[in-house]
Design an enzyme around this catalytic site. Structure first.
Site: not given
Length: 183
Positions: A49, A104-105, A108, A136, A157, A164, A170
């Site tokens: 990601g 990092e993308d 969560d 998040k 989401f 993705d 992506r």
């Protein structure tokens, strides 16, 4: 070419535009360039990601740096984390010679990054920071905070800009809320 008709059917709304992402990424790059001037810097991108964010982010850094990749997964299909973190590709550098920034993308539950950070700390880097595109915090299941979050989002989401759903989307140049009802 992106089939906008097909993609638009899966998007509820655009959350962050390409321009907003570029602006925040440039700010983060300037900060890193100031903070790590004359220091050995290694950026570690978490695949898959974060590769888009990493590419844009490292181009905003004006000091010498090295780049490495690590693959850690907790989303294997669909939109829900499995809760199990698996490191499928590791870095080969001697981290004790570097100031390390994990790129990092999205954070969560925090499980993936928590495990990755613990694994990398064992290698005694000169310093270790985490920069994430998206945070998040409402979904956090472990105590974990990034050193820098470009954007904080609610429990949605999201897809695009490297993120993705089942490996699709992506390639979108923005971040959008995925319409889970139209799967």
């Amino acid at each position: 070419m992106i089939n906008t008709e097909e993609i638009n059917g899966k998007i509820k709304r655009v959350i962050f535009t390409e321009e907003e992402i570029k602006a925040k990424t440039a700010e983060a790059g300037k900060w890193v360039s100031r903070e790590y001037k004359d220091k050995p810097l290694l950026l570690i991108s978490i695949l898959n990601g974060a590769f888009v964010f990493m590419a844009d982010f490292c181009r905003q850094i004006t000091i010498p740096c090295e780049v490495a990749f690590m693959c850690a997964k907790s989303y294997y299909s669909g939109t829900v984390s499995t809760g199990e973190v698996s490191i499928t590709m590791d870095v080969s550098q001697d981290l004790s010679r570097y100031h390390v920034i994990i790129v990092e993308d999205i954070i969560d539950t925090g499980r993936t990054l928590h495990d990755v950070v613990e694994k990398l700390k064992e290698r005694n880097p000169l310093s270790l920071k985490v920069i994430t595109l998206l945070d998040k915090p409402s979904r956090r299941l472990v105590k974990f905070e990034a050193d820098m979050s470009l954007f904080t989002i609610p429990d949605l989401f999201v897809i695009g800009y490297g993120l993705d759903c089942d490996e699709y989307y992506r390639n979108l140049p923005y971040i959008a809320e995925y319409d889970e009802e139209k799967q």
